[in-house]
Structures are given as C-alpha cells and as structure tokens.
Design an enzyme around this catalytic site. Structure first.
Site, PDB file in Angstrom:
ATOM      1  N   LYS A 201      13.963  22.206  79.663  1.00 44.78           N
ATOM      2  CA  LYS A 201      14.457  23.427  80.320  1.00 44.78           C
ATOM      3  C   LYS A 201      14.698  24.519  79.275  1.00 44.78           C
ATOM      4  O   LYS A 201      14.741  24.230  78.066  1.00 44.78           O
ATOM      5  CB  LYS A 201      15.755  23.112  81.069  1.00 44.78           C
ATOM      6  CG  LYS A 201      16.887  22.621  80.180  1.00 44.78           C
ATOM      7  CD  LYS A 201      18.055  22.095  81.000  1.00 44.78           C
ATOM      8  CE  LYS A 201      19.168  21.590  80.100  1.00 44.78           C
ATOM      9  NZ  LYS A 201      20.265  20.980  80.866  1.00 44.78           N
TER      10      LYS A 201
ATOM     11  N   TYR B 282      26.894  50.030  62.566  1.00 46.10           N
ATOM     12  CA  TYR B 282      27.690  50.582  63.669  1.00 46.10           C
ATOM     13  C   TYR B 282      29.176  50.306  63.469  1.00 46.10           C
ATOM     14  O   TYR B 282      29.560  49.223  63.007  1.00 46.10           O
ATOM     15  CB  TYR B 282      27.280  49.942  64.996  1.00 46.10           C
ATOM     16  CG  TYR B 282      25.957  50.399  65.532  1.00 46.10           C
ATOM     17  CD1 TYR B 282      25.719  51.748  65.793  1.00 46.10           C
ATOM     18  CD2 TYR B 282      24.961  49.481  65.813  1.00 46.10           C
ATOM     19  CE1 TYR B 282      24.506  52.169  66.316  1.00 46.10           C
ATOM     20  CE2 TYR B 282      23.737  49.885  66.336  1.00 46.10           C
ATOM     21  CZ  TYR B 282      23.520  51.229  66.588  1.00 46.10           C
ATOM     22  OH  TYR B 282      22.326  51.630  67.100  1.00 46.10           O
TER      23      TYR B 282
HETATM   24  C1  LIG Z   1      20.483  19.741  80.135  1.00 45.03           C
HETATM   25  C2  LIG Z   1      20.690  18.426  80.747  1.00 45.03           C
HETATM   26  C3  LIG Z   1      20.391  17.245  80.042  1.00 45.03           C
HETATM   27  C4  LIG Z   1      19.999  17.242  78.576  1.00 45.03           C
HETATM   28  O1  LIG Z   1      21.167  17.323  77.815  1.00 45.03           O
HETATM   29  P1  LIG Z   1      21.168  17.173  76.222  1.00 45.03           P
HETATM   30  O2  LIG Z   1      22.601  17.090  75.874  1.00 45.03           O
HETATM   31  O3  LIG Z   1      20.517  18.395  75.667  1.00 45.03           O
HETATM   32  O4  LIG Z   1      20.421  15.949  75.885  1.00 45.03           O
HETATM   33  C5  LIG Z   1      20.497  16.043  80.710  1.00 45.03           C
HETATM   34  N1  LIG Z   1      20.895  15.997  81.999  1.00 45.03           N
HETATM   35  C6  LIG Z   1      21.229  17.093  82.693  1.00 45.03           C
HETATM   36  C7  LIG Z   1      21.675  16.961  84.102  1.00 45.03           C
HETATM   37  C8  LIG Z   1      21.147  18.347  82.097  1.00 45.03           C
HETATM   38  O5  LIG Z   1      21.488  19.436  82.798  1.00 45.03           O
END
Ligand SMILES: *Cc1c(COP(=O)(O)O)cnc(C)c1O
Length: 383
Positions: free
Chosen positions: A50, A277
């Site tokens: 993701k 800035y």
């Molecule tokens: C993002 C996510 C993961 C992966 O988590 P990591 O800590 O990056 O391994 C696993 N399960 C769910 C439901 C997630 O949303």
C-alpha cells in the site's frame, strides 16, 4: 561525435533528477529471505505494498516480489488494487481497507479480495447478488476495522452470507511492537480471542478459510504463530518503525530505499545573517551554506529539526526552515562543495549512514510515515 549523439548527451545530462529515491532490489530479496527464515514453514508472506509500497514504487516492487515467488499482496484501497492488477500482478490481492460497496463490480472485474469490515458491510456486499471474494476481519481489541470478536453471532451471520466467497479471516494487532509486559499480555489476549472465534466456527462446522494475524512486528515478536499468511510491510523494506524498538527476533534487515537530492548552489554568508523563511536561523559566524533541491512537497517533514544530510561523506546540518521545494544546509566544514553535488537524506555516503529510523526520530515520527509520504515528484532509480 554526431549531432544526434550530442543531442542525446545533452538530453541525458539535463534529465537527471533534482531529487530521487534509489531502490535496491537485492536488499528487498534479502529481507524476503530473512522473513521466510523467521516464519513457520507453512506461513506465506503477504506483501503489503500500500501507499506506493511505502514510497518505494508499488508496481516495480510488486513485480520484483512476484518474480521472487510472492503470490499474495495487500493494498489499502481499491485503486491500489486495480493498479497492481494492471501492472501484471497475477496473484491474490487483498484490500485491507474499506471500499464503497457500489464498487462491487470493479472488485469482481479486477479479481480483488475485499475485507469485510463488519456484519453490516458484509450484508450490503451480499445484497449485490454477485459472488465476491472476501476476507473477514475480526476486531480483537484495536477497535478499528473488523467485526467485534465477542459478537460471535454476527460473525456467524457473515459466514451465512451466500454471495460471499470467504477465502480468509484475520485480525490486526495494535501493540505487537511493544515488549512491555502489559502490552504482551494485551497482544496474547488478542491472539487468543481470534483463535477462540476460529475454534467456535470450526466446532459448529464452518470450513475455516486461510487465517492471518501478524504484520511486521507480529512476525518479529510473535514468530511462533502458525498462520497461513503474515502481512508484512515495513520489515520487507528493511527497516523498523522506530530506532528505539527492541524485537524478540533480531533480523538482519537491510534498507531498500535511499533518498538523495542535488545541491543547487553554494554561498558564503557573514555573521548575523538570516537563512530562509521567518528568519528562523541566524548565523553566529561566517558560514558556507548550500541549497538542496528537496523540500516538504517531496516528503521531507517540515519539522525535521536537528536533522542533517550527508555530503561528501560528512554530516551537514539542516538550517533554517524547510521550504516546499528546497532546504538549506551548513557546509562550512566540508571542502569543495559545488552545484550538482549529491546530498544523501536517507542512505550511505562514504563511511557515514543516515537511516530512515534516524530521520523519523529527528522529525518526531515513525519511518512508516516518512516513507509513505515520499512525494510524487521524486524520481525512482532502480539499482
Ligand atoms: C499496513 C498494514 C499492515 C502492514 O504493517 P507493517 O507494520 O508495515 O508490517 C498489515 N496489516 C494491516 C491491516 C495493515 O493496515
């Protein structure tokens, strides 16, 4: 040299990126091996890609993993799932998040697996009258997505929904990164609640689909679980969420991503001159400073206070406010800095190395946030 070749060279030199990430596939494959060594032999890695594979570039990361034998992927959104399918991923793709039920036809068209976030949602999906691949999520204490574990009759009703093709059941741990006794107890309770649901379903005759619990910290701290899948994100990319995290398993993980940008120019300033800035920084001595072509629109947190970059193998502190497209560093102590030199924000330069964990700490956040917010303007260079 022919005119054509000269033009090509000119084009190449002008098309060098101003700021980019470098992706090291050999480290990705190394991390995958490490994870397989830790996991129970029957547990498969479900690669979590993701948020553009945590800033690493989803398509190429997923295709590389597919070539390495991974055939289970997880994304957060429908659009990510569709992109993954379109780039040639043939394995299963689980959407971990909520999808508007009107998108049922897209889920079917692209052969995506949707998470059932609770009974109501499952019923709505079921009403479309189309066979739909799903995993059922069980909430065992995080109080985010999932049907609550002690609403067993609701869970049972989900299993009765005729149009849902239930391929999986899972839960998510919310303090598996902590080794404090209370947190371990909480996690063990989550795991027990989940298995209770499974045993109850089994005892009344439901076939049990594939089940999964662990994400990265679940794997590193609870490696003994014998699940069908482990949903691994951050560890696959070779880092932990935070520098301070201790884990039961000390895996040899190697960072996949480096972040680099060019120096635009170098200039000398006198005493008591301000930089940037808000005149946030005022020089106490004459200084040599350099402008780096990366800013918060590229994903550098604006509060990267006490942060630094690497230049010519040396640390160069960030000074003044970080701008949208640029930031300024102190290079007084570094010889022969010039326009076009490369600054390393995450990665190795000579003997020095800055980890994503260090950058996250300097910006009071976790690496997951730093990586997943890498800007779209960054080019990706694959090693
Ligand atoms: C993002 C996510 C993961 C992966 O988590 P990591 O800590 O990056 O391994 C696993 N399960 C769910 C439901 C997630 O949303």
């Amino acid at each position: 040299m022919s005119v054509l070749m000269m033009e090509k060279n000119i084009h190449q030199s002008t098309s060098m990126p101003r700021a980019w990430v470098e992706i090291d596939y050999s480290n990705l494959e190394h991390n995958l091996l490490q994870l397989h060594n830790i996991l129970h032999k029957d547990t498969k890695v479900m690669a979590v890609v993701k948020a553009d594979a945590y800033g690493h570039g989803m398509n190429k990361i997923a295709l590389t993993l597919q070539n390495s034998g991974i055939d289970n992927f997880a994304v957060a959104t429908l659009d990510e799932g569709i992109l993954l399918r379109k780039c040639g991923i043939s394995g299963s793709i689980l959407i971990l998040g909520y999808t508007d039920p009107v998108e049922v036809y897209a889920l079917i068209k692209f052969d995506l697996i949707q998470t059932v976030v609770d009974l109501d949602y499952g019923q709505i999906l079921n009403e479309y009258g189309e066979s739909l691949k799903v995993h059922i999520k069980i909430d065992t204490g995080m109080n985010r997505l999932g049907e609550t574990h002690y609403h067993f009759e609701f869970i049972e009703q989900i299993f009765e929904l005729q149009n849902l093709n239930i391929l999986g059941i899972y839960t998510h741990l919310c303090v598996s990164d902590s080794l404090k006794p209370d947190d371990i107890k909480f996690t063990e309770n989550q795991i027990n609640h989940f298995y209770d649901v499974i045993y109850k379903l089994k005892s009344i005759g439901y076939p049990i689909p594939k089940h999964h619990i662990q994400s990265s910290y679940g794997v590193l701290n609870y490696p003994q679980l014998k699940c069908d899948f482990a949903r691994v994100g951050i560890a696959l990319y070779g880092i932990l969420s935070s520098n301070n995290d201790k884990t039961n398993i000390k895996a040899d993980l190697r960072p996949v991503l480096s972040l680099k940008a060019k120096i635009a120019l170098v200039k000398d300033i006198g005493i008591a001159e301000s930089v940037g800035y808000g005149r946030q920084f005022i020089s106490k001595t004459p200084m040599k400073i350099a402008v780096v072509t990366i800013g918060y629109a590229d994903g550098i947190p604006r509060n990267l206070e006490n942060g630094y970059v690497l230049l010519k193998g040396k640390k160069a502190p960030i000074i003044g406010r970080i701008c949208m497209d640029q930031m300024t560093i102190d290079v007084t102590h570094i010889q022969e800095v010039k326009s076009g030199d490369i600054a390393t924000i995450i990665g190795q330069d000579g003997m020095e190395r800055i980890t994503a964990e260090q950058v996250a700490e300097n910006a009071s956040t976790i690496t997951n946030e730093i990586l997943s917010r890498m800007g779209r303007r960054l080019e990706k260079i694959y090693l």
